[in-house]
Design a protein around this motif. Structure first.
Motif, mmCIF file in Angstrom:
data_model
loop_
_atom_site.group_PDB
_atom_site.id
_atom_site.type_symbol
_atom_site.label_atom_id
_atom_site.label_comp_id
_atom_site.label_asym_id
_atom_site.label_seq_id
_atom_site.Cartn_x
_atom_site.Cartn_y
_atom_site.Cartn_z
ATOM 1 N N ASP A 63 4.537 20.521 17.018
ATOM 2 C CA ASP A 63 4.555 19.068 16.922
ATOM 3 C C ASP A 63 5.641 18.432 17.793
ATOM 4 N N ALA A 64 6.766 19.114 17.928
ATOM 5 C CA ALA A 64 7.875 18.555 18.710
ATOM 6 C C ALA A 64 7.469 18.288 20.145
ATOM 7 N N PHE A 65 6.512 19.070 20.649
ATOM 8 C CA PHE A 65 6.088 18.926 22.047
ATOM 9 C C PHE A 65 4.644 18.437 22.164
ATOM 10 N N ALA A 66 4.108 17.916 21.062
ATOM 11 C CA ALA A 66 2.730 17.419 21.085
ATOM 12 C C ALA A 66 2.618 16.028 20.494
ATOM 13 N N ALA A 67 3.747 15.349 20.279
ATOM 14 C CA ALA A 67 3.738 13.996 19.715
ATOM 15 C C ALA A 67 4.953 13.242 20.218
ATOM 16 N N PRO A 68 4.849 11.903 20.343
ATOM 17 C CA PRO A 68 5.991 11.103 20.787
ATOM 18 C C PRO A 68 7.020 10.972 19.667
ATOM 19 N N PRO A 69 8.229 10.486 19.968
ATOM 20 C CA PRO A 69 9.293 10.395 18.960
ATOM 21 C C PRO A 69 8.888 9.644 17.698
ATOM 22 N N GLY A 70 8.172 8.559 17.819
ATOM 23 C CA GLY A 70 7.806 7.780 16.643
ATOM 24 C C GLY A 70 6.797 8.450 15.733
ATOM 25 N N ASP A 71 6.169 9.522 16.201
ATOM 26 C CA ASP A 71 5.170 10.233 15.405
ATOM 27 C C ASP A 71 5.632 11.625 15.023
ATOM 28 N N GLY A 72 6.944 11.838 14.959
ATOM 29 C CA GLY A 72 7.473 13.109 14.500
ATOM 30 C C GLY A 72 7.710 14.131 15.584
ATOM 31 N N GLY A 73 7.566 13.760 16.841
ATOM 32 C CA GLY A 73 7.792 14.686 17.934
ATOM 33 C C GLY A 73 8.978 14.285 18.781
ATOM 34 N N VAL A 74 9.152 14.995 19.877
ATOM 35 C CA VAL A 74 10.223 14.705 20.824
ATOM 36 C C VAL A 74 9.641 14.234 22.155
ATOM 37 N N PHE A 75 8.591 14.927 22.598
ATOM 38 C CA PHE A 75 7.982 14.617 23.891
ATOM 39 C C PHE A 75 6.545 15.112 23.855
ATOM 40 N N ASN A 76 5.595 14.223 24.119
ATOM 41 C CA ASN A 76 4.184 14.610 24.068
ATOM 42 C C ASN A 76 3.805 15.247 25.403
ATOM 43 N N PHE A 77 4.049 16.554 25.473
ATOM 44 C CA PHE A 77 3.832 17.264 26.730
ATOM 45 C C PHE A 77 2.366 17.269 27.168
ATOM 46 N N PRO A 78 1.389 17.539 26.276
ATOM 47 C CA PRO A 78 -0.010 17.545 26.723
ATOM 48 C C PRO A 78 -0.458 16.203 27.294
ATOM 49 N N ALA A 79 -0.009 15.090 26.670
ATOM 50 C CA ALA A 79 -0.414 13.770 27.149
ATOM 51 C C ALA A 79 0.105 13.515 28.553
ATOM 52 N N ALA A 80 1.386 13.851 28.793
ATOM 53 C CA ALA A 80 1.939 13.678 30.133
ATOM 54 C C ALA A 80 1.256 14.612 31.128
ATOM 55 N N LEU A 81 0.950 15.827 30.671
ATOM 56 C CA LEU A 81 0.348 16.821 31.559
ATOM 57 C C LEU A 81 -1.006 16.372 32.084
ATOM 58 N N ILE A 82 -1.882 15.857 31.207
ATOM 59 C CA ILE A 82 -3.231 15.492 31.655
ATOM 60 C C ILE A 82 -3.179 14.310 32.627
ATOM 61 N N VAL A 83 -2.230 13.389 32.426
ATOM 62 C CA VAL A 83 -2.087 12.273 33.369
ATOM 63 C C VAL A 83 -1.623 12.784 34.729
ATOM 64 N N LEU A 84 -0.638 13.677 34.732
ATOM 65 C CA LEU A 84 -0.123 14.197 35.995
ATOM 66 C C LEU A 84 -1.157 15.059 36.708
#
Length: 470
Positions: free
Chosen positions: A146-167
């Motif tokens: 979850d820490a790397f699959a959700a933004p800070p406001g949703d219990g994570g630190v950095f939503n890596f998959p979301a950034a990855l698909i955009v890049l």
């Protein structure tokens, strides 16, 4: 020129077309990739989750809700088709508003499109991570923490998959329009195949009793269902952003818009019919992943939901790619008109607006990675509806002010169709939540500050000789 007249000055369709004819973008897209572009932008997460929202309101008549929503979208699509044939340039509704309603309205329209495209890509990218986790869990038994699959406001630190698909989408776009079109066509065919697979499996379990009572809440329920599913049709206008990369834009853009809407509507109706007939509207309404739930019930196996999760991953990837493409092309038009910085319209040796693509991709990837977008994503709806409404007005204005302008497609039943489209847009806009209106008001205020502080003074219409010599 007076201040008021400057705000209402239009850019003639001939001048827009002339600017487009001198662009360094390459005309490589035929009808098939244009249809794939629009279908790819439309056929995304909506059908995978929308039944859960619409089925409780409409019951089995949710099938009719999809038809009504398709008819509502068709009214605006027909207006888009006429303007796309008359003003065949990049920029979509922004360029059409510039040719009919004036610079200030065009700016507001373009600003709305930036909100629609940018926020929707970020929100869709966030959803991609959830489906990716479901697919990974079903295939290799692992999930992204979850820490790397959700933004800070949703219990994570950095939503890596979301950034990855955009890049990843940015990387594909930088390869060139032909390569991007090929990727779009392939992913669109894959997700259509997955939905055809769903229909083929679900229809084998069809039970007539699941279709009764057909409309438990009457037309009110059907109407509520139509409102819920309307936003699954957003994206059919994507082909209109490719006006300067289509080989025969006057002929192919109107065809692509109408064909893509027909394909999407048919798929939605068939999928909804099979799903309701297989498990009933109540079961669909009780699940956030309605199609996956329906397949699991029908087959009794987990593999079918994995197939659907794969389809969702591909579908969302396609949406990210096509909508990101559309946003960069709208910015090309706004930049070329002087309303945005000039670097956003410069293209490289691959005929790609590289600076534009990198800037847009970086901003969207950051939003997707660190911002919870549940409420902000609703702003997509109001930006889209404002643009649709302005297109319906624009086609009426252009018919009156430029009746002699060549039109490769003419909206039927004038002025009924665009007026109906405008009325439906207004009806749906006023049904949106207060927070959506607040977000839109803030975004519009920021846009007006940018326009009056930068765009109005730098508009190429202030320097007609410079603009015409491009």
């Amino acid at each position: 020129m007076s201040f008021a007249r400057a705000l209402l000055r239009v850019k003639p369709a001939e001048q827009l077309a002339d600017d487009g004819s001198h662009t360094r973008l390459r005309r490589t897209l035929g009808l098939v990739p244009l249809v794939a572009l629009s279908v790819g932008a439309t056929l995304g997460t909506g059908i995978f989750v929308v039944l859960a929202k619409a089925a409780p309101a409409a019951g089995p008549a949710v099938v009719v809700s999809f038809v009504l929503a398709g008819v509502a979208a068709l009214c605006s699509a027909l207006s888009y088709a006429e303007l796309a044939g008359s003003v065949p340039v990049s920029g979509s509704a922004y360029s059409y508003a510039y040719a009919t309603l004036g610079e200030l309205v065009a700016w507001i329209c373009g600003w709305c499109l930036l909100l629609e495209y940018g926020v929707s890509v970020a929100a869709v990218a966030v959803g991609w991570g959830g489906y990716l986790n479901e697919f990974l869990q079903g295939t290799v038994g692992v999930t992204i923490p979850d820490a790397f699959a959700a933004p800070p406001g949703d219990g994570g630190v950095f939503n890596f998959p979301a950034a990855l698909i955009v890049l990843l989408a940015v990387g594909v776009l930088l390869l060139g329009v032909r390569e991007s079109a090929r990727a779009t066509t392939i992913t669109t065919l894959i997700k259509i195949a997955v939905l055809v697979f769903f229909f083929a499996v679900a229809i084998t379990a069809f039970r007539p009793e699941n279709m009764t009572p057909f409309a438990p809440a009457g037309f009110t329920g059907i109407s509520m269902g139509a409102s819920a599913v309307f936003f699954s049709f957003i994206g059919f206008d994507a082909a209109s952003t490719a006006g300067e990369e289509a080989r025969n834009p006057s002929r192919d853009l109107p065809r692509a818009i109408i064909l893509s809407l027909a394909i999407v509507t048919a798929i939605y109706v068939l999928v909804a019919f099979a799903a309701v007939g297989a498990v009933g509207a109540g079961v669909l309404g009780g699940s956030d992943a309605s199609l996956a739930t329906a397949l699991r019930i029908v087959t009794g196996q987990g593999w079918s939901s994995v197939v659907l999760a794969f389809g969702a991953v591909v579908a969302i990837s396609s949406v990210v790619l096509t909508v990101l493409y559309g946003q960069t092309r709208i910015l090309v038009s706004m930049s070329r008109d002087g309303l945005m910085p000039g670097m956003l319209s410069k293209v490289n040796r691959r005929a790609v607006p590289a600076h534009n693509t990198v800037v847009v991709g970086t901003v969207v990837a950051t939003l997707a990675a660190v911002v919870p977008l549940n409420q902000l994503a609703e702003a997509t709806s109001i930006g889209t509806l404002v643009a649709f409404g302005l297109v319906n007005i624009g086609v009426l204005v252009l018919r009156r002010t430029r009746p002699e302008l060549p039109r490769s497609f003419r909206t039927p039943l004038m002025p009924v169709v665009p007026l109906l489209g405008l009325a439906l847009c207004g009806y749906l806009i006023f049904g949106l939540d207060a927070i959506t209106w607040l977000t839109f008001a803030i975004w519009t205020a920021v846009g007006l500050v940018v326009y009056f502080g930068y765009g109005r003074r730098r508009s190429k219409l202030n320097h007609p000789l410079t603009a015409s010599s491009k």
